[in-house]
Design a protein around this motif. Structure first.
Motif, PDB file in Angstrom:
ATOM      1  N   HIS A   1       0.825  -1.202   0.000  1.00 43.53           N
ATOM      2  CA  HIS A   1       0.000   0.000   0.000  1.00 43.53           C
ATOM      3  C   HIS A   1       0.864   1.259   0.000  1.00 43.53           C
ATOM      4  O   HIS A   1       0.563   2.230  -0.722  1.00 43.53           O
ATOM      5  CB  HIS A   1      -0.930  -0.011   1.216  1.00 43.53           C
ATOM      6  N   ILE A   2       1.944   1.246   0.765  1.00 45.24           N
ATOM      7  CA  ILE A   2       2.823   2.423   0.806  1.00 45.24           C
ATOM      8  C   ILE A   2       3.494   2.636  -0.547  1.00 45.24           C
ATOM      9  O   ILE A   2       3.586   3.770  -1.049  1.00 45.24           O
ATOM     10  CB  ILE A   2       3.865   2.253   1.927  1.00 45.24           C
ATOM     11  N   ASN A   3       3.960   1.562  -1.183  1.00 39.66           N
ATOM     12  CA  ASN A   3       4.586   1.695  -2.499  1.00 39.66           C
ATOM     13  C   ASN A   3       3.577   2.167  -3.550  1.00 39.66           C
ATOM     14  O   ASN A   3       3.904   3.014  -4.407  1.00 39.66           O
ATOM     15  CB  ASN A   3       5.195   0.357  -2.925  1.00 39.66           C
ATOM     16  N   LYS A   4       2.364   1.634  -3.493  1.00 34.77           N
ATOM     17  CA  LYS A   4       1.343   2.052  -4.445  1.00 34.77           C
ATOM     18  C   LYS A   4       0.992   3.521  -4.274  1.00 34.77           C
ATOM     19  O   LYS A   4       0.851   4.270  -5.249  1.00 34.77           O
ATOM     20  CB  LYS A   4       0.103   1.174  -4.271  1.00 34.77           C
ATOM     21  N   GLN A   5       0.882   3.965  -3.004  1.00 34.91           N
ATOM     22  CA  GLN A   5       0.554   5.367  -2.754  1.00 34.91           C
ATOM     23  C   GLN A   5       1.678   6.281  -3.212  1.00 34.91           C
ATOM     24  O   GLN A   5       1.438   7.380  -3.726  1.00 34.91           O
ATOM     25  CB  GLN A   5       0.295   5.554  -1.250  1.00 34.91           C
ATOM     26  N   ALA A   6       2.925   5.815  -3.072  1.00 37.13           N
ATOM     27  CA  ALA A   6       4.045   6.640  -3.510  1.00 37.13           C
ATOM     28  C   ALA A   6       4.094   6.759  -5.025  1.00 37.13           C
ATOM     29  O   ALA A   6       4.446   7.817  -5.575  1.00 37.13           O
ATOM     30  CB  ALA A   6       5.356   6.046  -2.988  1.00 37.13           C
TER      31      ALA A   6
ATOM     32  N   GLU B   1       1.458   6.497  -7.098  1.00 32.26           N
ATOM     33  CA  GLU B   1       0.296   7.219  -7.601  1.00 32.26           C
ATOM     34  C   GLU B   1       0.328   8.699  -7.253  1.00 32.26           C
ATOM     35  O   GLU B   1      -0.366   9.496  -7.883  1.00 32.26           O
ATOM     36  CB  GLU B   1      -0.987   6.598  -7.045  1.00 32.26           C
ATOM     37  N   THR B   2       1.106   9.095  -6.275  1.00 36.80           N
ATOM     38  CA  THR B   2       1.174  10.503  -5.908  1.00 36.80           C
ATOM     39  C   THR B   2       1.956  11.263  -6.973  1.00 36.80           C
ATOM     40  O   THR B   2       3.100  10.922  -7.269  1.00 36.80           O
ATOM     41  CB  THR B   2       1.859  10.676  -4.543  1.00 36.80           C
TER      42      THR B   2
END
Length: 426
Positions: free
Chosen positions: A82-87, A89-90
């Motif tokens: 989740h942290i990698n995906k959020q990084a 997509e930001t």
């Protein structure tokens, strides 16, 4: 003309807290005050205080308190995804000025100009050496200049190989001129140390049988010795009268086996050197071992550094210091003491023991531990000794000069020992 001087006085007022002097709070019992608080007041106090205690969990050492209930069990893998995906997509922040190769964006930093004193120090100073020296330096070769720099001690003007070659008159190494670079030397390969070939079981049997030829035992780095073998070894050590040096470094000694060793030391009167370094002995058991040396007063060298706990603490070090100061035969102590007071007191006492031995050796007396070995006398020898007339009492020995150390002897621990030989190491 008259001159007057003024003197200013600064009046300091004592610091106050809630209308009282700070010293008035020294006698207050904090535990008693905390016992009077309710659970709600303690929780409020915990939010305002940040204790610096590494033994508390982080949730109790921070002011932040999260009242949100957990949504489910922690899944570390999903959290990282989740942290990698959020990084990813930001979106990135847009640059205020686009990047162009070769173009400086913004204001370029320029170093400030050096001070005038630094500029004056960096200026080249012209020194007139005379025509003779100028001509000699002008015509000198590169090797001669390197030799001159080595003689004058200009180490920063040459590399290491050039300096040593100049001192040894070997000439400059090949490929290493004035601007040469020293290359690392090829390390020498030494063969691995052979393992300890001592047979523990055979050694235990020889100690148990009191073999007169077995004077030194080295069991270092033998990690296959079992607790049962240690039990047999220390039990046999109690009655042995010939073993003088026992080395048990890196053999896995624990507190239980070390306590058995302490019991054996209280009964053995022949051991001189004991080495139990690099094991798993706790500080309180180290104190017990040092205390056991006071029973027979024959150990001259005791080493027990590099144990499970690297730091003893002030209380343990003071106990060791007091025990060492009661020991009149100990000459060397292998322990790492952290506090200066303990180190200085132990070093001073060991030096007094060495000096007293030197004084007694000079005067023909003996006060150091060799080895007392009991001798069984037959009935005929006892009868012969009873027929011998008593010799007259000898005159008392002269007192030691004031410059030497005056050490009181304990009448309960008097052991008659032969004087040390001249070639024996002090």
């Amino acid at each position: 003309m008259t001159s007057s001087s003024t003197t200013t006085k600064t009046i300091t007022t004592p610091a106050k807290l809630y209308g009282k002097d700070v010293g008035a709070y020294d006698d207050i019992d904090v535990d008693e005050l905390l016992a009077q608080l309710s659970p709600e007041e303690i929780s409020m106090l915990a939010k305002e205080v940040d204790p610096d205690d590494s033994f508390l969990p982080p949730s109790q050492r921070t002011n932040y308190e999260c009242d949100k209930a957990p949504t489910g069990p922690l899944d570390r893998k999903k959290l990282i995804e989740h942290i990698n995906k959020q990084a990813l997509e930001t979106p990135d922040r847009p640059e205020l000025e686009p990047f162009v190769p070769g173009v400086v964006r913004g204001k370029k930093w320029m170093p400030p100009p050096p001070a005038a004193k630094m500029q004056a120090a960096e200026e080249q100073i012209a020194i007139d050496l005379g025509d003779e020296y100028e001509q000699a330096l002008t015509d000198a070769t590169q090797e001669e200049i390197i030799d001159l720099a080595a003689i004058l001690g200009f180490h920063s003007m040459m590399n290491q190989d050039q300096y040593h070659a100049s001192l040894l008159n070997k000439g400059q190494p090949v490929g290493l001129g004035w601007d040469g670079i020293t290359k690392s030397a090829i390390p020498k390969i030494f063969p691995a140390e052979a393992p300890n070939a001592t047979d523990p079981e055979d050694t235990i049997q020889r100690i148990k049988s009191d073999d007169s030829k077995l004077v030194e035992v080295n069991l270092n780095n033998i990690k296959t010795i079992s607790d049962e073998q240690f039990d047999k070894l220390f039990e046999a050590l109690k009655s042995n009268t010939h073993l003088e040096v026992l080395s048990l470094t890196n053999v896995g000694l624990t507190d239980r086996t070390a306590l058995m060793l302490a019991t054996a030391l209280e009964q053995n009167h022949a051991l001189r050197v004991l080495n139990v370094e690099t094991n798993f002995i706790s500080p309180p058991v180290i104190v017990t071992l040092v205390k056991s040396l006071l029973t027979q007063m024959t150990i001259e060298e005791f080493r027990a550094s590099n144990q499970r706990s690297q730091v003893f603490g002030n209380k343990i070090e003071m106990e060791i210091t007091e025990l060492v100061e009661k020991n009149t035969t100990l000459l060397r102590l292998g322990l790492h003491l952290e506090f200066n007071d303990a180190r200085h007191r132990v070093a001073a006492h060991l030096q007094r023991n060495i000096d007293r031995i030197r004084v007694d050796k000079r005067d023909g007396r003996s006060s150091r531990g060799s080895y007392y070995r009991p001798v069984r006398l037959g009935e005929d020898e006892v009868a012969e000794m009873s027929d011998v007339e008593e010799e007259p009492e000898e005159e008392p020995e002269a007192e030691v000069p004031a410059g030497d150390y005056d050490v009181e002897e304990d009448p309960d621990n008097v052991v008659i020992r032969p004087p040390p030989s001249d070639d024996e190491e002090m």
